[in-house]
Structure formats: structure tokens, C-alpha cells
Design a protein around this motif. Structure first.
Motif, PDB file in Angstrom:
ATOM      1  N   VAL A 247     -12.855  -8.881   7.356  1.00  0.00           N
ATOM      2  CA  VAL A 247     -12.322  -8.283   6.127  1.00  0.00           C
ATOM      3  C   VAL A 247     -11.776  -6.876   6.403  1.00  0.00           C
ATOM      4  O   VAL A 247     -10.846  -6.422   5.718  1.00  0.00           O
ATOM      5  CB  VAL A 247     -13.410  -8.239   5.035  1.00  0.00           C
ATOM      6  N   LEU A 248     -12.325  -6.196   7.405  1.00  0.00           N
ATOM      7  CA  LEU A 248     -11.843  -4.851   7.712  1.00  0.00           C
ATOM      8  C   LEU A 248     -10.353  -4.864   8.039  1.00  0.00           C
ATOM      9  O   LEU A 248      -9.609  -3.967   7.624  1.00  0.00           O
ATOM     10  CB  LEU A 248     -12.640  -4.248   8.875  1.00  0.00           C
ATOM     11  N   LYS A 249      -9.912  -5.881   8.757  1.00  0.00           N
ATOM     12  CA  LYS A 249      -8.482  -5.986   9.056  1.00  0.00           C
ATOM     13  C   LYS A 249      -7.703  -6.361   7.805  1.00  0.00           C
ATOM     14  O   LYS A 249      -6.593  -5.838   7.575  1.00  0.00           O
ATOM     15  CB  LYS A 249      -8.249  -7.019  10.152  1.00  0.00           C
ATOM     16  N   GLU A 250      -8.262  -7.236   6.973  1.00  0.00           N
ATOM     17  CA  GLU A 250      -7.590  -7.657   5.745  1.00  0.00           C
ATOM     18  C   GLU A 250      -7.261  -6.461   4.851  1.00  0.00           C
ATOM     19  O   GLU A 250      -6.192  -6.413   4.230  1.00  0.00           O
ATOM     20  CB  GLU A 250      -8.471  -8.625   4.958  1.00  0.00           C
ATOM     21  N   ILE A 251      -8.181  -5.507   4.769  1.00  0.00           N
ATOM     22  CA  ILE A 251      -7.994  -4.389   3.847  1.00  0.00           C
ATOM     23  C   ILE A 251      -7.297  -3.203   4.515  1.00  0.00           C
ATOM     24  O   ILE A 251      -7.133  -2.148   3.896  1.00  0.00           O
ATOM     25  CB  ILE A 251      -9.339  -3.939   3.237  1.00  0.00           C
ATOM     26  N   GLY A 252      -6.905  -3.368   5.769  1.00  0.00           N
ATOM     27  CA  GLY A 252      -6.179  -2.307   6.456  1.00  0.00           C
ATOM     28  C   GLY A 252      -7.037  -1.119   6.836  1.00  0.00           C
ATOM     29  O   GLY A 252      -6.572   0.027   6.828  1.00  0.00           O
ATOM     30  N   TYR A 253      -8.289  -1.375   7.200  1.00  0.00           N
ATOM     31  CA  TYR A 253      -9.211  -0.295   7.555  1.00  0.00           C
ATOM     32  C   TYR A 253      -8.705   0.470   8.770  1.00  0.00           C
ATOM     33  O   TYR A 253      -8.338  -0.124   9.783  1.00  0.00           O
ATOM     34  CB  TYR A 253     -10.599  -0.872   7.829  1.00  0.00           C
ATOM     35  N   GLU A 254      -8.717   1.796   8.681  1.00  0.00           N
ATOM     36  CA  GLU A 254      -8.212   2.641   9.757  1.00  0.00           C
ATOM     37  C   GLU A 254      -9.280   3.568  10.334  1.00  0.00           C
ATOM     38  O   GLU A 254      -8.975   4.429  11.162  1.00  0.00           O
ATOM     39  CB  GLU A 254      -7.036   3.486   9.246  1.00  0.00           C
ATOM     40  N   GLY A 255     -10.525   3.390   9.907  1.00  0.00           N
ATOM     41  CA  GLY A 255     -11.597   4.280  10.361  1.00  0.00           C
ATOM     42  C   GLY A 255     -12.297   3.772  11.602  1.00  0.00           C
ATOM     43  O   GLY A 255     -11.785   2.929  12.344  1.00  0.00           O
ATOM     44  N   ASP A 256     -13.511   4.277  11.815  1.00  0.00           N
ATOM     45  CA  ASP A 256     -14.281   3.947  13.009  1.00  0.00           C
ATOM     46  C   ASP A 256     -15.442   3.018  12.670  1.00  0.00           C
ATOM     47  O   ASP A 256     -15.669   2.670  11.518  1.00  0.00           O
ATOM     48  CB  ASP A 256     -14.780   5.235  13.671  1.00  0.00           C
ATOM     49  N   PHE A 257     -16.164   2.618  13.702  1.00  0.00           N
ATOM     50  CA  PHE A 257     -17.237   1.635  13.593  1.00  0.00           C
ATOM     51  C   PHE A 257     -18.510   2.321  14.064  1.00  0.00           C
ATOM     52  O   PHE A 257     -18.727   2.503  15.258  1.00  0.00           O
ATOM     53  CB  PHE A 257     -16.894   0.433  14.474  1.00  0.00           C
ATOM     54  N   SER A 258     -19.351   2.721  13.113  1.00  0.00           N
ATOM     55  CA  SER A 258     -20.463   3.611  13.436  1.00  0.00           C
ATOM     56  C   SER A 258     -21.827   2.980  13.176  1.00  0.00           C
ATOM     57  O   SER A 258     -22.169   2.662  12.034  1.00  0.00           O
ATOM     58  CB  SER A 258     -20.345   4.918  12.647  1.00  0.00           C
ATOM     59  N   PHE A 259     -22.608   2.824  14.240  1.00  0.00           N
ATOM     60  CA  PHE A 259     -23.979   2.347  14.098  1.00  0.00           C
ATOM     61  C   PHE A 259     -24.821   3.368  13.342  1.00  0.00           C
ATOM     62  O   PHE A 259     -24.656   4.591  13.504  1.00  0.00           O
ATOM     63  CB  PHE A 259     -24.624   2.143  15.472  1.00  0.00           C
ATOM     64  N   GLU A 260     -25.738   2.869  12.517  1.00  0.00           N
ATOM     65  CA  GLU A 260     -26.776   3.698  11.909  1.00  0.00           C
ATOM     66  C   GLU A 260     -28.112   2.982  12.115  1.00  0.00           C
ATOM     67  O   GLU A 260     -28.825   2.645  11.175  1.00  0.00           O
ATOM     68  CB  GLU A 260     -26.492   3.944  10.416  1.00  0.00           C
TER      69      GLU A 260
END
Length: 293
Positions: A247-260
Motif C-alpha cells: 500500500v505504501l507504493k499505492e499511496i505514493g509514500y516518499e518517506g523512510d522505513f523506520s523500526f521502532e
């Protein structure tokens, strides 16, 4: 999209000093991380560098060490408390530290910081919480804007132990409505999607992530069993990563991928924790591949 994990600067050493962050930075760099999420959640602790007159110098020292190691700070996390509480209300002491954390975010070079919404448990209607959050974040966004920092409001959950109380920001629609209203005046408001919190709330968080859409700026990636907010590594809980991450690609996400992900205790041998973070690095690369970005 960069893979990052959290580093907590405000865990003090046995002698009471706050120098452990230097070793943490070197540790993550040695394992292979080139991006980090700086956690300021405990920055209001007694003896914290942000309680000293040289707090800006401290932040610059952190940035210099990170630069030396080839590490970039992609986001931070502000201290949090329930500023909507009808009894305690706004806590001036914590707000002073929070404002310093926003400035530190700028010094560290991060574009976004994450904040929790509050809930007015004294009211049975969410409108009271909405009104207080709108007033609160308007002031915080105005300050952050002066330092070229954006604030992402995090999706929450109705956590166990609250006596069945609802948390404002747990449902995706009010969260997005809050960010939309703030965005009418401010250009630095966004959403942080916490996959673990969403797993406590929704049978299908993919649909909710689509609803968030372009409001999404940063992420908190961790897992749980669907009952407690455990901050487990991915695939050690019930989040359906294969369903939600595309879904991240579907919505055009441009941020990073951060573990918590919850860190191991100090009693754990270093080789054990090193192996976990190296494993997470590989898991993160796999998860990012699932996004298709």
C-alpha cells in the motif's frame, strides 16, 4: 527510502552521565545502519542534556559524531504526555524540553519529528479532544515551522489497562481530519503510521493506510500479537506485512522505513544484541522490497 532504527540518547550510564549515545551510534554503524530515528521521549529526565545550558552544543556534538560515522537522522520522536488531561493540562516543564527537542531535530538534520495526540478522558465526546489537539498542535507547528521541521501526529490505539477508554487518534478518520484542519494553515503537518498500534485496532490496516494516503510522512515499524503494544521485531507477531506494505507504493509514500523495536536490556551479551540488529537489517531489506518502492 532509507531503512532506519531508533536510538535513545537519554539512557544514562552507571555514573549518571549521558555518554552512552556515542557507543550506540558506533554500534549501529558497525552493524550496518546508515539512518536513525532519534528518540527524545525521555529527554525530560533529571540530568538530561536538554536540561543544561549547553543543550545545543550537545546536539551539535551528536550530529558531528553521526556525520563521522556516515549516519543520517531521518526523523525524531518528541517527549509525550497527555496534554488534554482535564486535571493536569499543559505541563510547562515538559513543554520547555519538547521545544528544545524540536530545535535539536533541526540541528540533527531530520525533516520530521513525531508527536502523540492527547485525549480528554473527562469528556464522553471526542470533540473535546479534537478541540484541545487542534489548539495544542497549532502552537507546536508554528514553532516547528520556524526551524524547518514538520510534525507528524501518530496513530494511537485503545491500549489494554485503560478501563475501556478510547484514545483520540486511535481511529484513522479523526486523525486525518485533525491533520487536514491543521494543514489549512500549516504546511508542516503529517501522519506517522505505527504498524504496531494499527495491529491493535484494525482487522485490515491496509484499508486504513489507503485512507491516510498522501498525509503519511514517516513510519514506526514493529509487530505484536494483536493484544499488547509489545514492539516486537516484524514476523514475531500477527501483522500481515505482505498485505499492508504494498500500500505504501499505492499511496505514493516518499518517506523512510523506520523500526521502532524494543531494545534488549543491558544484561544481554553484546554479541546477542548485535546478531538481533544484524537480523533486523536483513528483515528490513526484505520488508522494503515488499513495498515495491
Amino acid at each position: 527510502m532509507k531503512l532506519s532504527t531508533t536510538v535513545n540518547f537519554f539512557i544514562y550510564d552507571d555514573d549518571g552521565s549521558y555518554e552512552a549515545y556515542k557507543e550506540d551510534l558506533r554500534h549501529y554503524a558497525a552493524v550496518g545502519y546508515q539512518a536513525l530515528d532519534a528518540i527524545f521521549c525521555q529527554a525530560d529526565a533529571a540530568g538530561s542534556p536538554l536540561r543544561t545550558a549547553k543543550w545545543m552544543d550537545w546536539a551539535k556534538t551528536v550530529k558531528e559524531e553521526a556525520d563521522r560515522l556516515g549516519i543520517t537522522f531521518v526523523q525524531t520522536h518528541l517527549p509525550f504526555y497527555n496534554f488534554c488531561d482535564p486535571i493536569t493540562g499543559i505541563q510547562a516543564d515538559t513543554e520547555e524540553i519538547l521545544e528544545k527537542a524540536i530545535v535539536c531535530t533541526k540541528i540533527l538534520g531530520a525533516k520530521w519529528t513525531v508527536a502523540h495526540p492527547g485525549t480528554d478522558y473527562g469528556s464522553s465526546l471526542m470533540e473535546a479532544s479534537r478541540r484541545k489537539n487542534l489548539e495544542y498542535f497549532s502552537k507546536r507547528l508554528e514553532l516547528a515551522e520556524k526551524h524547518d521541521v514538520g510534525i507528524c501526529i501518530e496513530n494511537m490505539a485503545d491500549f489494554p489497562g485503560q478501563g475501556f477508554k478510547r484514545n483520540y487518534g486511535g481511529a484513522v478518520e479523526p486523525l486525518c481530519e485533525l491533520v487536514d484542519t491543521l494543514s489549512e494553515k500549516f504546511g508542516n503537518a503529517g501522519v506517522c503510521w505505527d504498524f504496531g498500534h494499527a495491529n491493535l485496532m484494525y482487522p485490515d490496516q491496509a484499508a486504513c493506510l489507503r485512507y491516510v494516503g498522501g498525509r503519511l510522512k514517516v513510519t514506526h515499524v514493529h509487530d505484536n500479537n494483536g493484544t499488547y503494544d509489545e514492539h516486537r521485531p516484524p514476523y514475531m507477531g500477527t501483522v500481515n506485512w505482505e498485505a499492508v506494505l504494498p500500500v505504501l507504493k499505492e499511496i505514493g509514500y516518499e518517506g523512510d522505513f523506520s523500526f521502532e523495536v524494543r531494545r534488549m536490556g543491558p544484561q544481554v551479551p553484546r554479541w546477542v544484541s548485535d546478531s538481533l540488529w544484524a537480523h533486523l537489517l536483513n528483515v528490513g531489506k526484505h520488508l522494503m522490497a515488499l513495498t515495491g518502492l
